[in-house]
Design a protein around this motif. Structure first.
Motif, PDB file in Angstrom:
ATOM      1  N   ARG A  12       0.823  -1.210   0.000  1.00  0.00           N
ATOM      2  CA  ARG A  12       0.000   0.000   0.000  1.00  0.00           C
ATOM      3  C   ARG A  12       0.854   1.254   0.000  1.00  0.00           C
ATOM      4  O   ARG A  12       0.563   2.223  -0.707  1.00  0.00           O
ATOM      5  N   GLU A  13       1.933   1.236   0.806  1.00  0.00           N
ATOM      6  CA  GLU A  13       2.812   2.408   0.866  1.00  0.00           C
ATOM      7  C   GLU A  13       3.526   2.627  -0.462  1.00  0.00           C
ATOM      8  O   GLU A  13       3.703   3.761  -0.899  1.00  0.00           O
ATOM      9  N   ARG A  14       3.927   1.533  -1.126  1.00  0.00           N
ATOM     10  CA  ARG A  14       4.573   1.676  -2.439  1.00  0.00           C
ATOM     11  C   ARG A  14       3.606   2.243  -3.460  1.00  0.00           C
ATOM     12  O   ARG A  14       3.979   3.069  -4.299  1.00  0.00           O
ATOM     13  N   LYS A  15       2.346   1.825  -3.380  1.00  0.00           N
ATOM     14  CA  LYS A  15       1.339   2.358  -4.296  1.00  0.00           C
ATOM     15  C   LYS A  15       1.082   3.837  -4.027  1.00  0.00           C
ATOM     16  O   LYS A  15       0.936   4.639  -4.954  1.00  0.00           O
ATOM     17  N   ARG A  16       1.039   4.188  -2.747  1.00  0.00           N
ATOM     18  CA  ARG A  16       0.856   5.599  -2.387  1.00  0.00           C
ATOM     19  C   ARG A  16       2.028   6.435  -2.882  1.00  0.00           C
ATOM     20  O   ARG A  16       1.850   7.532  -3.413  1.00  0.00           O
ATOM     21  N   ALA A  17       3.235   5.900  -2.705  1.00  0.00           N
ATOM     22  CA  ALA A  17       4.427   6.623  -3.157  1.00  0.00           C
ATOM     23  C   ALA A  17       4.413   6.794  -4.671  1.00  0.00           C
ATOM     24  O   ALA A  17       4.788   7.853  -5.190  1.00  0.00           O
ATOM     25  N   ALA A  18       3.975   5.761  -5.392  1.00  0.00           N
ATOM     26  CA  ALA A  18       3.918   5.847  -6.853  1.00  0.00           C
ATOM     27  C   ALA A  18       2.885   6.876  -7.301  1.00  0.00           C
ATOM     28  O   ALA A  18       3.132   7.661  -8.232  1.00  0.00           O
ATOM     29  N   THR A  19       1.729   6.899  -6.632  1.00  0.00           N
ATOM     30  CA  THR A  19       0.697   7.885  -6.967  1.00  0.00           C
ATOM     31  C   THR A  19       1.182   9.291  -6.660  1.00  0.00           C
ATOM     32  O   THR A  19       1.011  10.223  -7.459  1.00  0.00           O
ATOM     33  N   ASP A  43      -6.722  19.721 -14.295  1.00  0.00           N
ATOM     34  CA  ASP A  43      -5.793  19.343 -15.373  1.00  0.00           C
ATOM     35  C   ASP A  43      -4.782  18.314 -14.876  1.00  0.00           C
ATOM     36  O   ASP A  43      -4.439  17.366 -15.596  1.00  0.00           O
ATOM     37  N   VAL A  44      -4.294  18.509 -13.648  1.00  0.00           N
ATOM     38  CA  VAL A  44      -3.365  17.551 -13.061  1.00  0.00           C
ATOM     39  C   VAL A  44      -4.038  16.189 -12.917  1.00  0.00           C
ATOM     40  O   VAL A  44      -3.471  15.151 -13.280  1.00  0.00           O
ATOM     41  N   CYS A  45      -5.258  16.197 -12.405  1.00  0.00           N
ATOM     42  CA  CYS A  45      -5.992  14.952 -12.181  1.00  0.00           C
ATOM     43  C   CYS A  45      -6.218  14.199 -13.491  1.00  0.00           C
ATOM     44  O   CYS A  45      -6.064  12.967 -13.549  1.00  0.00           O
ATOM     45  N   GLU A  46      -6.557  14.943 -14.535  1.00  0.00           N
ATOM     46  CA  GLU A  46      -6.824  14.306 -15.828  1.00  0.00           C
ATOM     47  C   GLU A  46      -5.578  13.619 -16.367  1.00  0.00           C
ATOM     48  O   GLU A  46      -5.638  12.470 -16.820  1.00  0.00           O
ATOM     49  N   GLN A  47      -4.441  14.300 -16.312  1.00  0.00           N
ATOM     50  CA  GLN A  47      -3.212  13.719 -16.855  1.00  0.00           C
ATOM     51  C   GLN A  47      -2.660  12.606 -15.971  1.00  0.00           C
ATOM     52  O   GLN A  47      -2.025  11.670 -16.466  1.00  0.00           O
ATOM     53  N   ALA A  48      -2.884  12.716 -14.660  1.00  0.00           N
ATOM     54  CA  ALA A  48      -2.386  11.689 -13.738  1.00  0.00           C
ATOM     55  C   ALA A  48      -3.345  10.504 -13.627  1.00  0.00           C
ATOM     56  O   ALA A  48      -2.988   9.477 -13.035  1.00  0.00           O
ATOM     57  N   GLY A  49      -4.551  10.656 -14.155  1.00  0.00           N
ATOM     58  CA  GLY A  49      -5.530   9.579 -14.106  1.00  0.00           C
ATOM     59  C   GLY A  49      -6.090   9.346 -12.720  1.00  0.00           C
ATOM     60  O   GLY A  49      -6.325   8.199 -12.313  1.00  0.00           O
ATOM     61  N   PHE A  56      -6.384  15.722  -3.473  1.00  0.00           N
ATOM     62  CA  PHE A  56      -6.358  16.420  -2.188  1.00  0.00           C
ATOM     63  C   PHE A  56      -6.082  15.475  -1.018  1.00  0.00           C
ATOM     64  O   PHE A  56      -5.787  15.937   0.086  1.00  0.00           O
ATOM     65  N   ASN A  57      -6.168  14.177  -1.250  1.00  0.00           N
ATOM     66  CA  ASN A  57      -5.735  13.222  -0.234  1.00  0.00           C
ATOM     67  C   ASN A  57      -4.210  13.225  -0.093  1.00  0.00           C
ATOM     68  O   ASN A  57      -3.671  12.845   0.949  1.00  0.00           O
ATOM     69  N   TYR A  58      -3.537  13.662  -1.167  1.00  0.00           N
ATOM     70  CA  TYR A  58      -2.080  13.667  -1.168  1.00  0.00           C
ATOM     71  C   TYR A  58      -1.485  15.054  -0.967  1.00  0.00           C
ATOM     72  O   TYR A  58      -0.465  15.195  -0.292  1.00  0.00           O
TER      73      TYR A  58
END
Length: 229
Positions: A12-19, A43-49, A56-58
């Motif tokens: 989970r932490e690796r996935k969070r770090a990747a996101t 725009d950031v959300c669209e490109q980051a998927g 905003f969680n991050y």
């Protein structure tokens, strides 16, 4: 904790770090292309998927997303090691290893915040385009400084208002700011670690010089009245 839970937590932490890294990469790219005011969180959300909620969680703002690793989670395990360094010292007395441990804490935190050479070049380019971002890098927030003061006070068994605690926060905070200014300056080829050590050693040399405490004016003798008319 069983092995499955431990593995799951690590995944989970690796996935969070990747996101988190993906959001930062997109934010930096958009800032380089359009400037800070030339794009939106959407725009950031669209490109980051990702969704707006995930963003905003991050990160609370675009600026925080751009800086990424600078405002990442505080390394609690590093702080735990710093706290253990004060064990065994008499209650209320400054531990003999405090200065050495403050240096190690700074180095450990800088290593946790270190990025690849390519990422560093990208961040420097973004800061050149939007110089106001430097304020978030060099400006330690009241919350961060208060956390450090509480940590130091807990280690030494002193109140956070103790003069040594307050001065440690001031000195180490300013060494970090000065180091960041030099590290992110145009043309710099030195590592953050080298710059930090140089500034720390310069401060250590300055404060180790002998001095005489000036006499308070209130304690000086009044001028003699002898010989006055």
């Amino acid at each position: 904790m069983n092995e499955s839970a431990s593995t799951g937590g690590g995944l989970r932490e690796r996935k969070r770090a990747a996101t988190r890294a993906a959001i930062t990469a997109v934010a930096r790219s958009l800032t380089s292309e359009r400037g800070l005011s030339g794009y939106t969180v959407e725009d950031v959300c669209e490109q980051a998927g990702i969704s707006r909620r995930t963003f905003f969680n991050y990160f609370p703002t675009k600026e925080d997303a751009i800086l990424g690793h600078v405002d990442d989670e505080l390394p609690e395990d590093v702080f735990d090691e710093f706290l253990r360094g004060g064990q065994g010292s008499p209650q209320g007395e400054i531990s003999a290893s405090l200065l050495q441990d403050l240096l190690q804490l700074s180095l450990s935190m800088s290593e946790r915040m270190s990025s690849s050479e390519e990422e560093t070049r990208q961040l420097i380019g973004v800061i050149k385009k939007e110089p106001q971002l430097m304020l978030k890098i060099i400006g330690a927030t009241e919350e961060r400084e208060a956390h450090f003061a509480q940590l130091l006070a807990k280690r030494e068994g002193l109140p956070a208002s103790h003069p040594v605690v307050r001065m440690a926060v001031v000195v180490m905070g300013n060494i970090a700011r000065h180091t960041s200014l030099a590290y992110f300056s145009e043309g710099n080829a030195r590592t953050y670690r080298d710059l930090l050590l140089e500034n720390f050693e310069a401060a250590r040399f300055l404060l180790s010089q002998p001095y005489s405490r000036p006499v308070s004016p209130a304690h000086t003798e009044a001028p003699s009245a002898e010989g006055q008319p």
